[in-house]
Write a protein that holds these residues in place. Structure first.
Motif, PDB file in Angstrom:
ATOM      1  N   ARG A 143     -11.444   4.839   1.480  1.00 47.03           N
ATOM      2  CA  ARG A 143     -10.083   5.330   1.362  1.00 47.03           C
ATOM      3  C   ARG A 143      -9.843   4.771   0.017  1.00 47.03           C
ATOM      4  N   SER A 144     -10.522   4.520  -1.022  1.00 45.86           N
ATOM      5  CA  SER A 144     -10.175   3.949  -2.428  1.00 45.86           C
ATOM      6  C   SER A 144     -10.766   5.019  -3.212  1.00 45.86           C
ATOM      7  N   CYS A 145      -9.995   5.134  -4.509  1.00 45.99           N
ATOM      8  CA  CYS A 145     -10.458   5.790  -5.491  1.00 45.99           C
ATOM      9  C   CYS A 145     -11.158   4.801  -6.777  1.00 45.99           C
ATOM     10  N   GLY A 146     -11.480   3.696  -6.270  1.00 42.43           N
ATOM     11  CA  GLY A 146     -12.332   2.610  -7.011  1.00 42.43           C
ATOM     12  C   GLY A 146     -11.449   1.770  -7.635  1.00 42.43           C
ATOM     13  N   ARG A 147     -11.889   1.135  -8.993  1.00 40.28           N
ATOM     14  CA  ARG A 147     -11.178   0.328  -9.756  1.00 40.28           C
ATOM     15  C   ARG A 147     -11.120   1.082 -11.128  1.00 40.28           C
ATOM     16  N   VAL A 148     -10.055   0.551 -11.808  1.00 34.90           N
ATOM     17  CA  VAL A 148      -9.615   1.042 -12.964  1.00 34.90           C
ATOM     18  C   VAL A 148     -10.724   0.931 -13.989  1.00 34.90           C
ATOM     19  N   ILE A 149     -10.985   2.030 -14.730  1.00 35.60           N
ATOM     20  CA  ILE A 149     -11.992   2.042 -15.752  1.00 35.60           C
ATOM     21  C   ILE A 149     -11.584   1.010 -16.974  1.00 35.60           C
ATOM     22  N   PRO A 150     -12.286   0.151 -17.326  1.00 35.54           N
ATOM     23  CA  PRO A 150     -11.911  -0.767 -18.373  1.00 35.54           C
ATOM     24  C   PRO A 150     -11.720   0.042 -19.685  1.00 35.54           C
ATOM     25  N   GLY A 151     -10.618  -0.090 -20.245  1.00 35.42           N
ATOM     26  CA  GLY A 151     -10.309   0.481 -21.516  1.00 35.42           C
ATOM     27  C   GLY A 151      -8.916   1.367 -21.280  1.00 35.42           C
ATOM     28  N   ASN A 152      -8.867   1.544 -19.913  1.00 35.00           N
ATOM     29  CA  ASN A 152      -7.324   1.987 -19.539  1.00 35.00           C
ATOM     30  C   ASN A 152      -6.566   0.769 -19.091  1.00 35.00           C
ATOM     31  N   THR A 153      -5.153   0.984 -19.271  1.00 34.94           N
ATOM     32  CA  THR A 153      -4.102   0.041 -18.996  1.00 34.94           C
ATOM     33  C   THR A 153      -3.366   0.571 -17.726  1.00 34.94           C
ATOM     34  N   VAL A 154      -3.507   0.285 -16.373  1.00 34.40           N
ATOM     35  CA  VAL A 154      -2.950   0.923 -15.369  1.00 34.40           C
ATOM     36  C   VAL A 154      -1.887   0.022 -14.494  1.00 34.40           C
ATOM     37  N   LYS A 155      -0.929   0.450 -14.325  1.00 32.34           N
ATOM     38  CA  LYS A 155      -0.004  -0.232 -13.468  1.00 32.34           C
ATOM     39  C   LYS A 155       0.632   0.614 -12.485  1.00 32.34           C
ATOM     40  N   LEU A 156       1.210   0.193 -11.104  1.00 27.76           N
ATOM     41  CA  LEU A 156       1.849   0.880 -10.207  1.00 27.76           C
ATOM     42  C   LEU A 156       3.054   0.623 -10.357  1.00 27.76           C
ATOM     43  N   LEU A 157       3.936   1.418 -10.800  1.00 28.94           N
ATOM     44  CA  LEU A 157       5.454   1.252 -11.205  1.00 28.94           C
ATOM     45  C   LEU A 157       6.385   1.900  -9.908  1.00 28.94           C
ATOM     46  N   ASP A 158       7.644   1.218 -10.035  1.00 27.52           N
ATOM     47  CA  ASP A 158       8.377   1.665  -9.068  1.00 27.52           C
ATOM     48  C   ASP A 158       9.519   2.787 -10.052  1.00 27.52           C
ATOM     49  N   THR A 159      10.684   3.306  -9.394  1.00 26.76           N
ATOM     50  CA  THR A 159      11.322   4.286 -10.010  1.00 26.76           C
ATOM     51  C   THR A 159      12.266   3.449 -11.217  1.00 26.76           C
ATOM     52  N   GLY A 206      -0.439  -4.585  -2.872  1.00 31.98           N
ATOM     53  CA  GLY A 206      -0.287  -4.096  -1.631  1.00 31.98           C
ATOM     54  C   GLY A 206       0.725  -3.100  -1.374  1.00 31.98           C
ATOM     55  N   GLU A 207       1.889  -2.984  -2.305  1.00 33.87           N
ATOM     56  CA  GLU A 207       2.886  -2.334  -2.241  1.00 33.87           C
ATOM     57  C   GLU A 207       2.689  -0.933  -2.831  1.00 33.87           C
ATOM     58  N   ILE A 208       3.280   0.208  -2.716  1.00 33.43           N
ATOM     59  CA  ILE A 208       3.124   1.390  -2.886  1.00 33.43           C
ATOM     60  C   ILE A 208       3.876   1.740  -4.138  1.00 33.43           C
TER      61      ILE A 208
END
Length: 523
Positions: A338-354, A362-364
């Motif tokens: 169900r996963s799209c994998g791990r973040v590619i090193p070199g990108n900074t990725v965060k999951l943010l709320d509104t 674990g939260e959306i």
């Protein structure tokens, strides 16, 4: 100490990478289609000739050219020539409407249109008569033009002087228009070089690449040309995908790598004469562009083998936001399917709320990206740029959660989310559930207007041959697995689902059937 200069730390450009490949592998086979084959030396010569001709016709660095091409060598060599000359190019969607094409040409202020007049004769003639560009060229001779390829034969095969600068725009990628009027996504050489670097570093390429392009080179498949060339591989071009022709081509040419969208993989899995022996040369199938149902991915691993790698990105940060490796396609760890994998090193990725706060593990939250992969912005869309770059992040519009091991799980596109009775319903979760039913080939879940609930969960399904489940059977199946909030209230049976030119399920078209009489597109 000498003062620092911008030139000292500037990156390379796309034309320089092509020249590097031409020099490194002159006698290797670079391109093949059903009609011809070219070595790297021959690709270089032909692309230089076309570039010289375009320059003679008045095109210069950073002029905009639009391309309406197909999957063949002549088209791809033309695309390479355009990049060598330092032009900014647009690839027109082959299946877009005439009005959409006119809008793109005008929005981007394209000076020239280069088209496959044999493949798209009516559209080329219509655009020519609209006078939306200064020049229209066709690859082969036509009533409009003497033929780009024929005219190029008189030009020099010597390399053309490279004038591109790292900060130049190399491509304007127009969004598919599935959610409204297309936006021009500005990509500099920085974005392109970053993507290629990540592709070379993190994709699990075979030793001697024999890659089959089954999707349009004007879009996703074109992104694989440079990494394949830089490894001295061969790109084969299939003009039109079908399960039987794909199998035959793979077997005949011993193809060991390809990129496919999920709907293509589904048709291959459902093909009655699927012959695993004909696919035995395949070592690597990259897939992406839309989510793949875990149950069907497991089926693919069983019928085709452990050859799959999943890419995740979008035109605003192309191809390489995250990657799910072949070893992670592990039936003993089914949650990873169900996963799209791990973040590619070199990108900074965060999951943010509104509120732009990072959500707990674990939260959306919304996938937001920073780094050199990110686009420059949207063309002529100041307000859209402010929204998409809010808080100095690229907001992808994809809602996801991340586990403690760093794997990302996309829940759905924010705009596809259904709000029914105040509850958030994510269509992809229901589509994945339906995919586990033995009768379902593919499905699309949308919200339709409802006076009481606002939106009502509705499923449109395509059945596998020889099956005939009832609507109640499928509703009860989802109810048992997902509960009442996520259960479709109505199910429609269709022979096929509409697809975009990239092979994605076209939810805009599906949704319009139910929403076209509404005053607004939310409820």
């Amino acid at each position: 100490m000498q003062p620092k200069t911008s030139a000292l730390y500037s990156t390379t450009t796309v034309p320089e990478l092509f020249l590097s490949a031409f020099k490194a592998f002159p006698e290797r086979l670079a391109l093949a289609d059903s009609n011809q084959q070219l070595t790297y030396r021959e690709v270089a010569a032909k692309s230089f000739q076309i570039a010289h001709l375009l320059k003679l016709k008045g095109m210069k660095r950073q002029d905009t050219v639009a391309l309406l091409l197909s999957n063949n060598i002549d088209s791809l060599v033309t695309l390479i020539a355009v990049q060598l000359l330092g032009l900014r190019y647009i690839s027109l969607h082959p299946m877009a409407s005439e009005s959409d094409h006119c809008f793109v040409l005008q929005d981007a202020q394209a000076r020239m249109l280069i088209a496959d007049g044999i493949k798209f004769p009516e559209r080329v003639q219509a655009l020519y008569q609209k006078n939306t560009v200064e020049q229209v060229l066709t690859l082969a001779p036509s009533s409009i033009d003497a033929g780009l390829l024929q005219q190029a034969l008189t030009m020099s095969t010597e390399p053309i002087s490279i004038e591109s600068l790292p900060d130049d725009f190399t491509k304007i990628s127009y969004s598919g228009g599935t959610t409204g009027r297309s936006k021009g996504i500005l990509q500099t050489h920085r974005t392109a070089i970053t993507m290629v670097t990540y592709q070379l570093a993190y994709y699990e390429w075979p030793q001697n690449i024999r890659f089959l392009a089954t999707t349009p080179i004007s879009h996703a498949a074109g992104s694989f040309v440079l990494p394949i060339f830089l490894r001295g591989g061969t790109m084969h071009l299939l003009d039109k995908y079908a399960a039987n022709s794909f199998m035959e081509y793979v077997a005949q040419h011993q193809i060991n790598a390809s990129f496919m969208v999920p709907t293509q993989i589904y048709t291959l899995l459902d093909y009655p004469q699927l012959d695993q022996t004909k696919l035995s040369s395949l070592e690597y199938i990259l897939y992406g562009a839309s989510p793949m149902a875990p149950s069907r991915l497991l089926e693919a691993l069983q019928k085709i083998g452990p050859v799959f790698g999943q890419l995740y990105g979008q035109a605003e940060a192309p191809m390489m936001i995250s990657y799910l490796r072949k070893e992670d396609h592990d039936p003993s760890r089914p949650h990873l399917l169900r996963s799209c994998g791990r973040v590619i090193p070199g990108n900074t990725v965060k999951l943010l709320d509104t509120e732009l706060n990072e959500v707990p593990t674990g939260e959306i939250g919304e996938i937001c990206v920073r780094g050199p992969l990110v686009m420059e912005g949207y063309l002529n869309r100041h307000e859209e740029n402010e929204k998409v770059f809010a808080g100095q992040w690229l907001h992808t519009g994809d809602m996801a959660r991340q586990d403690e091991q760093g794997y990302l799980y996309i829940v759905d596109r924010a705009k596809d989310m259904i709000i029914s009775g105040g509850f958030n319903v994510y269509p992809s979760e229901i589509e994945n559930c339906l995919a586990t039913h033995p009768a379902i080939a593919m499905s699309a879940v949308i919200g339709v207007p409802h006076e009481k609930w606002g939106e009502e969960v509705t499923a449109i399904v395509v059945l596998k041959p020889g099956t005939k489940p009832s609507e109640k059977e499928l509703i009860d199946f989802v109810l048992k697995e997902k509960g009442p909030v996520n259960t479709p209230k109505t199910i429609f049976f269709e022979e096929e689902l509409p697809l975009t030119s990239l092979g994605k399920i076209d939810k805009k078209t599906i949704r319009n059937k139910f929403w076209q009489q509404q005053d607004r597109q939310v409820s």
